[in-house]
Design a protein around this motif. Structure first.
Motif, PDB file in Angstrom:
ATOM      1  N   GLU A 113       0.810  -1.214   0.000  1.00 34.09           N
ATOM      2  CA  GLU A 113       0.000   0.000   0.000  1.00 34.09           C
ATOM      3  C   GLU A 113       0.848   1.270   0.000  1.00 34.09           C
ATOM      4  OE1 GLU A 113      -3.145   0.302  -0.482  1.00 34.09           O
ATOM      5  OE2 GLU A 113      -3.529  -1.858  -0.539  1.00 34.09           O
ATOM      6  N   ASP A 114       2.080   1.187   0.480  1.00 38.53           N
ATOM      7  CA  ASP A 114       2.966   2.353   0.510  1.00 38.53           C
ATOM      8  C   ASP A 114       3.825   2.476  -0.738  1.00 38.53           C
ATOM      9  OD1 ASP A 114       2.123   3.220   3.076  1.00 38.53           O
ATOM     10  OD2 ASP A 114       3.374   1.659   3.987  1.00 38.53           O
ATOM     11  N   GLY A 115       3.624   1.575  -1.692  1.00 39.09           N
ATOM     12  CA  GLY A 115       4.374   1.648  -2.946  1.00 39.09           C
ATOM     13  C   GLY A 115       5.710   0.934  -2.923  1.00 39.09           C
ATOM     14  N   TYR A 116       6.003   0.208  -1.845  1.00 37.78           N
ATOM     15  CA  TYR A 116       7.257  -0.544  -1.777  1.00 37.78           C
ATOM     16  C   TYR A 116       7.093  -1.881  -2.494  1.00 37.78           C
ATOM     17  CZ  TYR A 116       9.251   2.668   1.653  1.00 37.78           C
ATOM     18  OH  TYR A 116       9.761   3.777   2.283  1.00 37.78           O
ATOM     19  N   CYS A 117       8.126  -2.279  -3.213  1.00 42.99           N
ATOM     20  CA  CYS A 117       8.117  -3.540  -3.955  1.00 42.99           C
ATOM     21  C   CYS A 117       8.789  -4.633  -3.140  1.00 42.99           C
ATOM     22  CB  CYS A 117       8.832  -3.371  -5.300  1.00 42.99           C
ATOM     23  SG  CYS A 117       8.857  -4.861  -6.315  1.00 42.99           S
TER      24      CYS A 117
END
Length: 581
Positions: free
Chosen positions: A446-450
């Motif tokens: 959800e925070d855009g971390y892969c």
């Protein structure tokens, strides 16, 4: 300067992220960047090679590259002719890469572990017309490589780097002779005219994929919009590189890590780069850090582990390091803590990418939490778009696992002379956009971390259940007694595949197999618990992990090794020999 946050897609629930766009893409050639830095920074040192006793400035590098380019013209090469180099990290490597770029001659950077026949095949596959080959790489003589190339039909000549005697080998000349022949072209404008004809969109480098799962393919990478300089520039921003930084680079120049992530990034941001040795040597890395007062250290996890092990006997106080970058494989929290404690590195960037995306598409920042560095590969890089898709090609939701696809400036032009393989991985989707299918199983949170789960080909299917090796490796490496771990699928008559793990203890430490199994089972359950445990260096198991030349574990060889060991046939020696190629 902290990196700008990635711009989230307006459909927040979709695993689709866009990199920041507040830094426009450059439209420059490598030659233009080198000339600009030479004018701006002049006699400031750009590169140090202690093992060659060489220090060169930005001005000297520009002059040496021009001299090399003139040598190519003198030898009859023209824009678009491919050349190649096979050597360790040496000053001539920088001259060859930049000099070739100056006049539009793409440079094939050859894996320096290649056997003679592999080198010959690589040259023929890419139609190279000239090869620059070191007389030795480390302690290894390259005589057999020269001998197999004495009559190459597709090249004008072979040039020897180093102090070897080339007089007895037909069609081979020394680098000194090659350079001496170039002087007449430097003054009459021929070189300048050739340089002005080069377009930024032309191929700068040919780089073979690392071959961790199959036969390598030559990826075509360019000066700009597709690809290398912008990628190096953005990565340097994530690293917060400045003209005050002294970067220690143990990774090899034949790999994107050494060439793009290290050298090009340092060049663009005006720092100084140190190449401690022509091939990885942890003792010489430690010497270079202390003597040159390096501020930044780069490497794959195995390099950092080896450097810390070497320093236990050397006893250096590493007081100048304060940041670093790791790529190539996951980094555990214990390893991160050890690096901080024993090497003084507080800020660590974790980088993810592949040769075909030239090279980094996700990274953490220096200010990310240790948990995000250990569990993720960070957020998407500027000017790059990424998404996670299911087998039907549909974009999945945040937190769902699928294949990572990349679009944007960073994509390769394609594989050299291999349209079929290019079309397999580079596809135009329903949105009309060209996407690179990475073959990596990932999720975007959800925070855009892969979160990189591993190669799709490495997924273990146990009785129909998908198991991701990275999850188990992360758990294993939380055990303080373990230094390295690699999890693979092992053939099984009942389940099809079961979990196997290859382990290397800290300072040779080992544990009972049941202890390892209990350690995993306590948090991950029975299906993910290793059924087979192999200790590196134990009876029948190789002395070290089979690795690519850039330090990645070769899991396809580990799988073969496990099957052979369980079948009571020990082909370990043969497997290691193949892994060196």
């Amino acid at each position: 300067m902290h990196p700008p946050e990635a711009i989230s897609d307006h459909h927040q629930h979709l695993a689709l992220v866009h990199g920041a766009t507040d830094h426009p893409l450059w439209s420059k050639t490598l030659g233009q960047v080198v000339d600009e830095q030479a004018e701006r920074l002049g006699e400031k040192t750009v590169a140090v090679l202690p093992w060659q006793n060489v220090r060169i400035s930005f001005q000297q590098l520009a002059a040496r590259a021009r001299r090399f380019a003139a040598g190519l013209l003198r030898a009859g090469l023209q824009r678009g002719d491919n050349i190649a180099i096979m050597a360790g990290n040496r000053v001539e490597y920088l001259e060859v890469v930049i000099g070739g770029a100056l006049i539009g001659c793409p440079v094939l950077v050859v894996n320096n572990t290649y056997k003679p026949w592999e080198l010959r095949n690589a040259l023929h596959k890419t139609s190279c017309r000239m090869l620059f080959l070191a007389s030795t790489i480390g302690s290894r003589s390259m005589v057999e490589h020269f001998q197999i190339l004495t009559s190459p039909p597709d090249m004008h000549r072979v040039v020897m780097l180093g102090d070897g005697d080339c007089s007895a080998i037909p069609q081979v000349q020394s680098y000194a002779t090659f350079i001496a022949n170039s002087k007449s072209l430097l003054a009459d404008g021929v070189l300048q005219q050739a340089m002005e004809a080069v377009e930024p969109s032309e191929v700068l480098s040919l780089q073979f994929t690392s071959g961790t799962t199959g036969e390598p393919k030559a990826s075509m990478l360019t000066h700009i919009i597709s690809n290398l300089l912008n990628n190096a520039r953005f990565l340097g921003q994530r690293m917060e590189l400045t003209t005050n930084d002294i970067v220690c680079c143990p990774p090899p120049l034949f790999h994107c890590f050494g060439l793009v992530m290290a050298f090009f990034s340092t060049l663009i941001h005006g720092g100084t780069i140190v190449f401690p040795s022509d091939h990885f040597n942890p003792d010489l890395v430690l010497d270079a850090i202390t003597q040159e007062k390096c501020t930044t250290l780069l490497g794959v996890p195995t390099m950092f582990i080896a450097e810390m092990e070497a320093n236990r006997s050397r006893g250096y106080r590493l007081t100048t390091l304060h940041k670093g970058m790791i790529a190539g494989s996951p980094v555990s929290l214990p390893l991160m803590a050890d690096i901080q404690k024993h090497m003084g590195i507080d800020g660590m960037v974790i980088a993810y990418g592949m040769t075909e995306t030239s090279t980094i598409t996700f990274s953490t920042s220096l200010t990310d939490s240790p948990e995000n560095r250990a569990k993720t590969v960070g957020r998407v890089m500027p000017q790059v778009t990424a998404k996670i898709v299911n087998p039907r090609g549909e974009t999945v939701r945040r937190g769902e696992i699928g294949e990572l696809c990349i679009s944007g400036y960073a994509l390769q032009k394609g594989y050299w002379s291999n349209e079929l393989k290019t079309k397999e991985v580079m596809r135009v989707h329903d949105d009309g956009v060209l996407w690179m299918h990475t073959g990596d199983e990932c999720l975007i949170d959800e925070d855009g971390y892969c979160h990189a789960m591993g190669r799709i080909k490495d997924i273990i299917i146990r009785g129909g259940e998908n198991i991701f090796p990275a999850e188990i490796e992360e758990r294993l490496l939380l055990n303080p007694g373990l230094g390295e771990a690699s999890v693979v699928g092992v053939n099984d008559s009942k389940y099809g595949e079961v979990v196997g793990c290859f382990l290397k203890g800290v300072d040779g430490y080992t544990m009972a197999d049941n202890e390892i199994k209990d350690w995993v089972r306590s948090t991950m359950g029975t299906a993910k618990t290793p059924q087979h445990v192999f200790w590196i260096g134990a009876d029948g198991v190789c002395a070290d992990f089979p690795k690519t030349g850039s330090g990645k574990h070769q899991k396809h060889l580990l799988r073969e090794m496990a099957d052979e060991l369980l079948g009571h046939r020990r082909l370990c020696k043969d497997t290691v020999a193949r892994s060196e190629s």
